[in-house]
Design a protein around this motif. Structure first.
Motif, PDB file in Angstrom:
ATOM      1  N   ARG A  56       0.846  -1.208   0.000  1.00 35.31           N
ATOM      2  CA  ARG A  56       0.000   0.000   0.000  1.00 35.31           C
ATOM      3  C   ARG A  56       0.878   1.254   0.000  1.00 35.31           C
ATOM      4  O   ARG A  56       0.609   2.216  -0.739  1.00 35.31           O
ATOM      5  CB  ARG A  56      -0.907   0.020   1.234  1.00 35.31           C
ATOM      6  CG  ARG A  56      -2.026  -0.994   1.158  1.00 35.31           C
ATOM      7  CD  ARG A  56      -2.739  -1.120   2.469  1.00 35.31           C
ATOM      8  NE  ARG A  56      -3.836  -0.174   2.563  1.00 35.31           N
ATOM      9  CZ  ARG A  56      -4.661  -0.117   3.597  1.00 35.31           C
ATOM     10  NH1 ARG A  56      -4.518  -0.936   4.618  1.00 35.31           N
ATOM     11  NH2 ARG A  56      -5.641   0.754   3.619  1.00 35.31           N
ATOM     12  N   TYR A  57       1.907   1.222   0.833  1.00 38.28           N
ATOM     13  CA  TYR A  57       2.823   2.360   0.914  1.00 38.28           C
ATOM     14  C   TYR A  57       3.505   2.597  -0.446  1.00 38.28           C
ATOM     15  O   TYR A  57       3.546   3.725  -0.942  1.00 38.28           O
ATOM     16  CB  TYR A  57       3.870   2.134   2.010  1.00 38.28           C
ATOM     17  CG  TYR A  57       5.055   3.050   1.874  1.00 38.28           C
ATOM     18  CD1 TYR A  57       4.985   4.378   2.284  1.00 38.28           C
ATOM     19  CD2 TYR A  57       6.241   2.603   1.290  1.00 38.28           C
ATOM     20  CE1 TYR A  57       6.064   5.232   2.130  1.00 38.28           C
ATOM     21  CE2 TYR A  57       7.318   3.453   1.135  1.00 38.28           C
ATOM     22  CZ  TYR A  57       7.226   4.764   1.550  1.00 38.28           C
ATOM     23  OH  TYR A  57       8.293   5.602   1.379  1.00 38.28           O
ATOM     24  N   ARG A  69       1.178   4.071  -3.089  1.00 33.70           N
ATOM     25  CA  ARG A  69       0.894   5.495  -2.828  1.00 33.70           C
ATOM     26  C   ARG A  69       2.108   6.359  -3.151  1.00 33.70           C
ATOM     27  O   ARG A  69       1.969   7.436  -3.745  1.00 33.70           O
ATOM     28  CB  ARG A  69       0.492   5.659  -1.357  1.00 33.70           C
ATOM     29  CG  ARG A  69       0.138   7.047  -0.934  1.00 33.70           C
ATOM     30  CD  ARG A  69      -1.366   7.203  -0.908  1.00 33.70           C
ATOM     31  NE  ARG A  69      -1.753   8.408  -0.243  1.00 33.70           N
ATOM     32  CZ  ARG A  69      -2.619   8.465   0.747  1.00 33.70           C
ATOM     33  NH1 ARG A  69      -3.201   7.377   1.185  1.00 33.70           N
ATOM     34  NH2 ARG A  69      -2.953   9.610   1.273  1.00 33.70           N
ATOM     35  N   ASN A 115       2.289   9.327  -5.962  1.00 32.95           N
ATOM     36  CA  ASN A 115       2.794  10.667  -5.641  1.00 32.95           C
ATOM     37  C   ASN A 115       3.956  11.054  -6.543  1.00 32.95           C
ATOM     38  O   ASN A 115       4.046  12.188  -7.014  1.00 32.95           O
ATOM     39  CB  ASN A 115       3.229  10.742  -4.179  1.00 32.95           C
ATOM     40  CG  ASN A 115       2.059  10.816  -3.234  1.00 32.95           C
ATOM     41  OD1 ASN A 115       0.944  11.118  -3.626  1.00 32.95           O
ATOM     42  ND2 ASN A 115       2.304  10.533  -1.972  1.00 32.95           N
ATOM     43  N   GLU A 128       4.078  14.062  -0.164  1.00 33.47           N
ATOM     44  CA  GLU A 128       3.145  13.872   0.938  1.00 33.47           C
ATOM     45  C   GLU A 128       3.975  13.561   2.194  1.00 33.47           C
ATOM     46  O   GLU A 128       4.360  12.416   2.417  1.00 33.47           O
ATOM     47  CB  GLU A 128       2.217  12.698   0.584  1.00 33.47           C
ATOM     48  CG  GLU A 128       0.994  12.605   1.390  1.00 33.47           C
ATOM     49  CD  GLU A 128       0.058  11.514   0.857  1.00 33.47           C
ATOM     50  OE1 GLU A 128      -1.063  11.443   1.382  1.00 33.47           O
ATOM     51  OE2 GLU A 128       0.415  10.756  -0.050  1.00 33.47           O
ATOM     52  N   TRP A 159      -2.753   5.640   8.446  1.00 33.75           N
ATOM     53  CA  TRP A 159      -3.118   5.561   7.031  1.00 33.75           C
ATOM     54  C   TRP A 159      -4.368   6.382   6.753  1.00 33.75           C
ATOM     55  O   TRP A 159      -4.456   7.092   5.745  1.00 33.75           O
ATOM     56  CB  TRP A 159      -3.315   4.104   6.609  1.00 33.75           C
ATOM     57  CG  TRP A 159      -3.473   3.939   5.144  1.00 33.75           C
ATOM     58  CD1 TRP A 159      -4.635   3.737   4.468  1.00 33.75           C
ATOM     59  CD2 TRP A 159      -2.443   3.981   4.154  1.00 33.75           C
ATOM     60  NE1 TRP A 159      -4.404   3.639   3.122  1.00 33.75           N
ATOM     61  CE2 TRP A 159      -3.050   3.780   2.883  1.00 33.75           C
ATOM     62  CE3 TRP A 159      -1.071   4.168   4.207  1.00 33.75           C
ATOM     63  CZ2 TRP A 159      -2.337   3.761   1.717  1.00 33.75           C
ATOM     64  CZ3 TRP A 159      -0.356   4.151   3.019  1.00 33.75           C
ATOM     65  CH2 TRP A 159      -0.974   3.956   1.798  1.00 33.75           C
ATOM     66  N   ALA A 160      -5.335   6.283   7.659  1.00 33.04           N
ATOM     67  CA  ALA A 160      -6.571   7.062   7.498  1.00 33.04           C
ATOM     68  C   ALA A 160      -6.272   8.561   7.537  1.00 33.04           C
ATOM     69  O   ALA A 160      -6.879   9.339   6.803  1.00 33.04           O
ATOM     70  CB  ALA A 160      -7.571   6.676   8.590  1.00 33.04           C
ATOM     71  N   GLU A 161      -5.327   8.954   8.391  1.00 26.75           N
ATOM     72  CA  GLU A 161      -4.938  10.380   8.472  1.00 26.75           C
ATOM     73  C   GLU A 161      -4.329  10.861   7.157  1.00 26.75           C
ATOM     74  O   GLU A 161      -4.488  12.026   6.791  1.00 26.75           O
ATOM     75  CB  GLU A 161      -3.927  10.591   9.611  1.00 26.75           C
ATOM     76  CG  GLU A 161      -4.539  10.518  11.002  1.00 26.75           C
ATOM     77  CD  GLU A 161      -5.493  11.669  11.273  1.00 26.75           C
ATOM     78  OE1 GLU A 161      -5.160  12.823  10.922  1.00 26.75           O
ATOM     79  OE2 GLU A 161      -6.558  11.404  11.838  1.00 26.75           O
ATOM     80  N   LEU A 162      -3.632   9.973   6.461  1.00 26.27           N
ATOM     81  CA  LEU A 162      -3.041  10.358   5.174  1.00 26.27           C
ATOM     82  C   LEU A 162      -4.116  10.748   4.171  1.00 26.27           C
ATOM     83  O   LEU A 162      -3.921  11.625   3.352  1.00 26.27           O
ATOM     84  CB  LEU A 162      -2.229   9.198   4.594  1.00 26.27           C
ATOM     85  CG  LEU A 162      -0.873   8.939   5.193  1.00 26.27           C
ATOM     86  CD1 LEU A 162      -0.267   7.677   4.601  1.00 26.27           C
ATOM     87  CD2 LEU A 162       0.055  10.110   4.998  1.00 26.27           C
ATOM     88  N   GLY A 163      -5.253  10.065   4.252  1.00 24.27           N
ATOM     89  CA  GLY A 163      -6.340  10.320   3.309  1.00 24.27           C
ATOM     90  C   GLY A 163      -7.046  11.636   3.518  1.00 24.27           C
ATOM     91  O   GLY A 163      -7.823  12.079   2.692  1.00 24.27           O
ATOM     92  N   ARG A 164      -6.796  12.270   4.620  1.00 25.08           N
ATOM     93  CA  ARG A 164      -7.499  13.538   4.927  1.00 25.08           C
ATOM     94  C   ARG A 164      -6.817  14.728   4.347  1.00 25.08           C
ATOM     95  O   ARG A 164      -5.733  14.847   4.055  1.00 25.08           O
ATOM     96  CB  ARG A 164      -7.612  13.716   6.440  1.00 25.08           C
ATOM     97  CG  ARG A 164      -8.553  12.705   7.027  1.00 25.08           C
ATOM     98  CD  ARG A 164      -8.723  12.930   8.474  1.00 25.08           C
ATOM     99  NE  ARG A 164      -9.544  11.842   8.998  1.00 25.08           N
ATOM    100  CZ  ARG A 164      -9.683  11.582  10.266  1.00 25.08           C
ATOM    101  NH1 ARG A 164      -9.062  12.325  11.152  1.00 25.08           N
ATOM    102  NH2 ARG A 164     -10.430  10.606  10.675  1.00 25.08           N
TER     103      ARG A 164
END
Length: 174
Positions: free
Chosen positions: A117-118, A121, A125, A132, A169-174
């Motif tokens: 996943r990393y 992403r 980027n 990011e 991971w969820a924080e990255l999506g924000r």
């Protein structure tokens, strides 16, 4: 603070010249430690039996993500000091594998999914020309998770778990 006058700049240059030899010596000492651990880990991987090819490939991939041509410049200074611990954790993983191969495999698969996943992403980027900062922090959180799972005795500077990884991971999506 940044110097605001010629005198302040000259003072900062003087301080830097006095500290530079110690910084260089520390950097070389760290690099020598990393090189020694890398070499020992490489030998340990090479000595693994063929039946452990999957483990060897995984550890080799993790090692190469830490130490590669240009890593010393590319790795943030704050993280560079942790690279010896990460390499030691990989070595400990190899040493402990025979005790509980099923546990190692289970964790390796979970961690491998997170690495994938990393990487996806990071590649997105890179293609978009986007930086990011949180993703780079996430990368080091993955390294800490591996220490926590495979070499608990080495300790992590802060608590880390799959749940914390999910939150990061969820924080990255924000």
């Amino acid at each position: 603070p940044l110097p605001r006058s010629e005198k302040a700049f000259a003072e900062q240059v003087k301080r830097a010249r006095a500290r530079l030899p110690a910084v260089v010596e520390g950097a070389f000492r760290l690099l020598a430690t990393i090189a020694g651990l890398h070499h020992a880990l490489t030998q340990r991987i090479a000595a693994l039996p063929r039946a452990s090819a999957r483990l060897a490939a995984d550890v080799r991939q993790r090692r190469d993500a830490l130490v590669y041509p240009g890593f010393f410049e590319a790795t943030p200074w704050s993280q560079l000091a942790h690279v010896p611990r990460y390499l030691t954790a990989l070595e400990r993983r190899l040493a402990k594998f025979a005790e509980n191969p099923a546990r190692d495999t289970r964790h390796a698969e979970s961690v491998g999914q997170w690495w994938e996943r990393y990487r996806e992403r990071a590649e997105l980027n890179r293609r978009a020309g986007r930086v990011e900062p949180g993703l780079e922090q996430f990368r080091w959180l993955l390294e800490e998770l591996q220490v926590s799972l495979f070499a608990q005795e080495l300790k992590t500077p802060h608590p880390v778990s799959y749940k914390r990884l999910e939150r990061a991971w969820a924080e990255l999506g924000r």
